[in-house]
Design a protein around this motif. Structure first.
Motif, PDB file in Angstrom:
ATOM      1  N   LEU A 470      -4.726  19.843 -34.986  1.00  0.00           N
ATOM      2  CA  LEU A 470      -4.073  20.671 -36.001  1.00  0.00           C
ATOM      3  C   LEU A 470      -2.937  21.488 -35.385  1.00  0.00           C
ATOM      4  O   LEU A 470      -1.891  21.690 -36.018  1.00  0.00           O
ATOM      5  N   THR A 471      -3.116  21.953 -34.160  1.00  0.00           N
ATOM      6  CA  THR A 471      -2.057  22.692 -33.479  1.00  0.00           C
ATOM      7  C   THR A 471      -0.906  21.767 -33.093  1.00  0.00           C
ATOM      8  O   THR A 471       0.271  22.111 -33.268  1.00  0.00           O
ATOM      9  N   ALA A 472      -1.255  20.583 -32.575  1.00  0.00           N
ATOM     10  CA  ALA A 472      -0.224  19.654 -32.105  1.00  0.00           C
ATOM     11  C   ALA A 472       0.598  19.073 -33.259  1.00  0.00           C
ATOM     12  O   ALA A 472       1.731  18.636 -33.054  1.00  0.00           O
ATOM     13  N   GLY A 473      -0.001  19.067 -34.473  1.00  0.00           N
ATOM     14  CA  GLY A 473       0.726  18.558 -35.623  1.00  0.00           C
ATOM     15  C   GLY A 473       0.883  17.052 -35.622  1.00  0.00           C
ATOM     16  O   GLY A 473       1.843  16.521 -36.215  1.00  0.00           O
ATOM     17  N   THR A 474      -0.035  16.315 -34.988  1.00  0.00           N
ATOM     18  CA  THR A 474       0.068  14.848 -34.948  1.00  0.00           C
ATOM     19  C   THR A 474      -0.671  14.251 -36.140  1.00  0.00           C
ATOM     20  O   THR A 474      -0.119  14.204 -37.237  1.00  0.00           O
ATOM     21  N   THR A 475      -1.907  13.817 -35.962  1.00  0.00           N
ATOM     22  CA  THR A 475      -2.679  13.224 -37.070  1.00  0.00           C
ATOM     23  C   THR A 475      -3.474  14.326 -37.758  1.00  0.00           C
ATOM     24  O   THR A 475      -4.709  14.271 -37.827  1.00  0.00           O
ATOM     25  N   THR A 476      -2.768  15.282 -38.309  1.00  0.00           N
ATOM     26  CA  THR A 476      -3.431  16.483 -38.833  1.00  0.00           C
ATOM     27  C   THR A 476      -4.341  16.180 -40.012  1.00  0.00           C
ATOM     28  O   THR A 476      -5.403  16.793 -40.151  1.00  0.00           O
ATOM     29  N   GLU A 477      -3.944  15.248 -40.869  1.00  0.00           N
ATOM     30  CA  GLU A 477      -4.774  14.961 -42.041  1.00  0.00           C
ATOM     31  C   GLU A 477      -6.117  14.368 -41.625  1.00  0.00           C
ATOM     32  O   GLU A 477      -7.149  14.676 -42.207  1.00  0.00           O
ATOM     33  N   TYR A 478      -6.068  13.526 -40.599  1.00  0.00           N
ATOM     34  CA  TYR A 478      -7.314  12.952 -40.102  1.00  0.00           C
ATOM     35  C   TYR A 478      -8.224  14.039 -39.538  1.00  0.00           C
ATOM     36  O   TYR A 478      -9.420  14.089 -39.825  1.00  0.00           O
ATOM     37  N   ALA A 479      -7.659  14.942 -38.714  1.00  0.00           N
ATOM     38  CA  ALA A 479      -8.470  16.010 -38.113  1.00  0.00           C
ATOM     39  C   ALA A 479      -9.057  16.909 -39.192  1.00  0.00           C
ATOM     40  O   ALA A 479     -10.238  17.296 -39.131  1.00  0.00           O
ATOM     41  N   ARG A 480      -8.241  17.244 -40.177  1.00  0.00           N
ATOM     42  CA  ARG A 480      -8.721  18.097 -41.271  1.00  0.00           C
ATOM     43  C   ARG A 480      -9.849  17.403 -42.034  1.00  0.00           C
ATOM     44  O   ARG A 480     -10.867  18.019 -42.374  1.00  0.00           O
ATOM     45  N   GLN A 481      -9.685  16.120 -42.276  1.00  0.00           N
ATOM     46  CA  GLN A 481     -10.699  15.367 -43.008  1.00  0.00           C
ATOM     47  C   GLN A 481     -12.011  15.311 -42.236  1.00  0.00           C
ATOM     48  O   GLN A 481     -13.081  15.521 -42.820  1.00  0.00           O
ATOM     49  N   ARG A 482     -11.949  15.036 -40.919  1.00  0.00           N
ATOM     50  CA  ARG A 482     -13.175  14.974 -40.129  1.00  0.00           C
ATOM     51  C   ARG A 482     -13.896  16.319 -40.126  1.00  0.00           C
ATOM     52  O   ARG A 482     -15.122  16.395 -40.309  1.00  0.00           O
TER      53      ARG A 482
END
Length: 928
Positions: A470-482
């Protein structure tokens, strides 16, 4: 031992930390996060291991430390992922074939395409043929050769400083250590704190769990109180644990984006990949989920800070890696020379890195590291923190403040406006689980499954990967979903539990998808004894128990060690203070606390390399037990003690302590030598029988696990003491999300004649005409293994029988998931705890009608039984199972219900405690 050759002035400790978030993809296609694992395997893990094995084959005396996270280990040993990665490699190799054809006209790219083709072929050959899909095999071998020190990190790589409670931190540590020791077969000396994140109090948790060292960021050590006189070049003591400081200079040389080695213009450009450059139609079948992404085929070098990139020359880059390795070692020589003599011990430079940097991000990294290890010889002494500590323990004790190796040095990466919304939910979940675990120490089987799964969901939600992404702003949607999925799963389980409406299907689905740590026990979240300044609270009206056992997990041969572990922990949950004396797997004297049980590891006086016969070794071990036992008993004067000896291997030590201290003795007779061998046929068997007789005669009270054993003990020894029949128990085993393979038969146990595996092989041979696809898995090891291998070959079954060797409890559970039926064909069996374990998993069982097995399994209700030694009768039972799937399922359900009604460790502990009270009461009356 660390040695210091003449002109070597200090030591270099390289440490690689390997971690990826847990993935269990149930879809038919390769998912995004699954591709992360496959890319790391192809780019980093396999190239590193292949290089290390090559160095070992060359006779290079190298050493380094590798930290393996539990999620990564879980994925590396997952059969489904091993098979899927094999298909991933096949797909890449097909693309490599096409790339050779595509680049043939291009003299700049064609040699590189050929290179990629050869490289993938070598990786695939090693993974599929040499390692058989299991990377733990070469890693364990490198450890045994003295090249690798293997350690671990927190259970799901949770960032410890931002957890609310020490209970949650302790669970992350304890689950990791339990899983690592069960999988690897030993307890690690060190632990990598996730993200190098330290907060005061963590060291108390590590110390209580037997961890000897951890690594801290350089500024964390340099800011310690009092000031550290050795900077980061020697370990310090923090709360009983050694802390090593991360060296900033080695970090900068490798990590820096602008000045570090990986930024050299000669090296391969990470961000130019054919996955983005070529036509989609050409690539579609090679892209994960059909989405453009990296393929690993990269044809350009970094070149410089420009969009124009020149073709990559691997041979030129390889030479540059050698130069950088020489420079790295030369800098270490200067660094160590500067500090040598300025501090009271030889300096140590600790250089930790993410393992994925080498190969995945920095393509030349594995070769650079191999060159570093080669060039260190005669210039810099390579060591590991664990080896260094053996000769140079900390000389200074300090207090440290919070720190991490993240940007800014503290918590900023994991706590900022992009991710701060996470922590109120995580903290609420911690408190909820602690409350439920404390209020429900003895739930019913469904409730236990639910609380265990809630603990898994919390652990998975706590992974530091999610706030980092979430900080790095890469695969944020995936991290949020998990994150949200694990939290929603957790809170739904809690709501359903409290409202008494648990959904079996929902729970089974989570057990199948989020299936990490199959042996997890939610009771870890009860208030932890001895952690963060909380004293151990036991019921002082109960006697203090000193158990003696020659084995204890993770180092155990059969079921006795598991029995002692589970009984002692169940007693501790009921407020009994239990101390266990057991054999030291490392040869060192040490003590720790596990699940409220005090463990005292005792070395034998004779070392393993000394030539002594077995009975002499047993005598030496018992002398050491008696000496250690006196110290433990003397440490709590005024308390009422009781000795509990498990089998003949600790008989001398138990009798010595009983007679020297006047402490009453209870003895559990798990089996007898005469029963195991159908009589006494040689001098050693007669000697063991004599020792057993002495233990029986000297005990104040006896325990055995079945009526069958009670009769055997009476017949052999005619004891005066009372015999109490208390059955074995079994831990809750998550019901297997079965992926049963055809007619797969499973045997688990020690490979000795009395276990009757030869009868099972004969029945399988008879079964061939009806079920030619039927196969047998034999899980276990022992002196009869060679003869069973030969018998399988002679019966024409070599292709249908799989010998796995000894398996951990987690591996056993995975085998149960594959089995259509579990068979225990013993000729002699005092109890048969392995049958209970299969029943607990819901797998139908077939057992011989002998000993304790006949008391556990009711024919045609909780399993099927057959006449001992009768292969024809066993064949009949197997056919019944294979031809009647509905009956098999009913037997599995009935067996599971029987286990959780009558064979829980809580029930066993209550009966054992009642016996302890009677023995203590009788002893007091006699003494009075």
């Amino acid at each position: 031992m660390v040695t210091s050759p003449g002109n070597i002035r200090g030591y270099l400790a390289l440490l690689l930390h390997a971690h990826l978030p847990f993935v269990h993809n149930l879809e038919p296609y390769t998912s995004l996060e699954e591709k992360w694992l496959f890319e790391a395997l192809t780019g980093s893990y396999l190239p590193l291991i292949l290089n290390w094995e090559q160095l070992a084959a060359e006779g290079i005396d190298f050493r380094l430390t590798l930290s393996l996270s539990p999620p990564l280990i879980s994925m590396l040993i997952e059969p489904a992922l091993q098979e899927r990665y094999g298909r991933y490699l096949d797909n890449l190799r097909e693309l490599a074939d096409r790339e050779i054809e595509r680049t043939r006209p291009n003299p700049a790219f064609a040699p590189l395409a050929e290179f990629y083709h050869r490289r993938l072929a070598a990786i695939a050959r090693a993974y599929k043929e040499t390692y058989q899909g299991n990377l733990l095999v070469p890693l364990k071998r490198l450890r045994e050769q003295g090249h690798l020190e293997l350690i671990t990190t927190a259970a799901t790589h949770g960032y410890l400083p931002l957890m609310l409670t020490n209970t949650a931190r302790r669970a992350q540590v304890r689950v990791a250590l339990d899983f690592f020791s069960a999988t690897m077969g030993f307890l690690p000396a060190g632990m990598w704190l996730p993200e190098c994140g330290y907060t005061p109090g963590v060291e108390k948790i590590l110390q209580a769990e037997g961890v000897k060292y951890f690594i801290v960021a350089s500024h964390g050590m340099l800011g310690a109180i009092p000031s550290v006189s050795t900077a980061v070049y020697a370990p310090v003591e923090v709360g009983g644990v050694a802390a090593f400081g991360r060296d900033w200079e080695t970090s900068h040389q490798v990590w820096s984006r602008t000045e570090g080695y990986p930024g050299d213009p000669a090296y391969r450009e990470f961000y130019r990949d054919i996955g983005y450059d070529l036509d989609y139609d050409y690539l579609e079948s090679y892209l994960a989920g059909g989405v453009r992404g990296d393929t690993g085929f990269k044809y350009y070098r970094i070149t410089g800070k420009t969009e124009a990139k020149e073709p990559y020359d691997y041979l030129f880059a390889r030479e540059r890696a050698r130069e950088h390795a020489w420079d790295f070692i030369a800098n270490r020589e200067r660094q160590l020379s500067h500090w040598s003599g300025k501090i009271p011990v030889p300096p140590i430079v600790v250089a930790p890195y993410d393992a994925e940097l080498f190969g995945h991000w920095w393509f030349e990294g594995p070769d650079w590291l191999a060159d570093v290890l080669r060039q260190a010889a005669g210039r810099v002494n390579l060591t590991t923190p664990g080896i260094y500590l053996e000769q140079y323990p900390p000389r200074q004790e300090v207090t440290m403040g919070p720190s991490s190796w993240g940007e800014g040095g503290y918590n900023r990466v994991w706590l900022n406006p992009a991710n701060d919304w996470v922590y109120p939910h995580l903290h609420r979940a911690e408190k909820a689980l602690i409350q439920l675990a404390t209020a429900n120490p003895r739930p019913n089987p469904l409730q236990e499954r639910a609380l265990n799964q809630a603990a898994r969901e919390l652990l998975l939600a706590q992974s530091s990967d999610w706030p980092f992404i979430l900080t790095a702003g890469t695969t944020t949607e995936y991290a949020r979903q998990r994150l949200l999925e694990h939290l929603e799963n957790f809170f739904r389980i809690c709501r359903d539990f409290e409202q008494n409406r648990l959904d079996r299907d929902f729970l089974a689905g989570l057990e199948n998808s989020d299936n990490i740590f199959p042996h997890l026990d939610f009771r870890l979240y009860r208030q932890a004894p001895g952690v963060a300044g909380q004293p151990v609270v036991y019921n002082k009206r109960e006697p203090v128990i000193l158990m003696l056992s020659w084995e204890f997990p993770p180092h155990h041969v059969g079921g006795l060690g598991i029995h002692v572990r589970d009984l002692s922990q169940a007693l501790a949950r009921q407020g009994v203070e239990v101390h266990v004396l057991t054999r030291s797997p490392s040869g060192e004297r040490s003590s720790t606390i596990q699940e409220g049980v005090y463990l005292h590891y005792v070395p034998t006086y004779q070392q393993p390399e000394q030539e002594v016969d077995f009975l002499s070794w047993v005598l030496q071990f018992n002398l050491a037990l008696a000496d250690a036992g006196r110290e433990v008993l003397a440490a709590k004067p005024g308390r009422e003690w009781l000795l509990h000896a498990h089998d003949w291997l600790v008989a001398y030590g138990a009798r010595e302590l009983q007679q020297a201290t006047g402490t009453p003795l209870v003895a559990t007779i798990h089996a007898t030598e005469a029963g195991r061998n159908d009589g006494l046929h040689n001098r050693i068997q007669q000697a063991i029988n004599h020792i057993e007789a002495g233990l029986v005669a000297g005990a104040d009270s006896l325990i055995c696990c079945s009526r069958y054993m009670e009769e055997e003990i009476r017949r052999l020894f005619q004891p005066e003491a009372a015999i109490n029949v208390i059955p074995n128990g079994v831990r809750a085993i998550p019901p297997v999300a079965t992926y049963q393979e055809g007619q797969t038969i499973l045997f688990v146990g020690r490979l000795v004649v009395e276990k009757g595996v030869q009868v099972l092989l004969a029945a399988l041979a008879r079964l061939q005409h009806l079920y030619p696809a039927a196969r047998l898995i034999i899980a276990g090891d022992g002196p009869y293994a060679g003869e069973l291998h030969n018998l399988a070959g002679n019966l024409g079954l070599a292709e249908r029988v799989e010998f796995t060797g000894f398996v951990s409890e987690e591996a056993r559970n995975r085998l149960l998931a594959r089995a259509r039926v579990a068979v225990f064909p013993s000729l002699y069996e005092p109890f048969g705890i392995v049958a209970l374990e299969a029943m607990a998993a819901g797998v139908p069982v077939i057992v011989s009608q002998t000993g304790g097995l006949a008391e556990v399994v009711e024919d045609k209700r909780t399993g099927l039984t057959f006449n001992p030694g009768d292969a024809v009768d066993l064949e009949r039972c197997l056919v019944t199972i294979f031809q009647n799937p509905d009956l098999a399922a009913e037997l599995g359900r009935n067996g599971q219900t029987r286990v959780y009604q009558d064979y829980t460790w809580e029930a066993v502990a209550r009966r054992t405690l009642a016996l302890y009270r009677d023995v203590r009461r009788g002893h007091s009356m006699t003494a009075g």
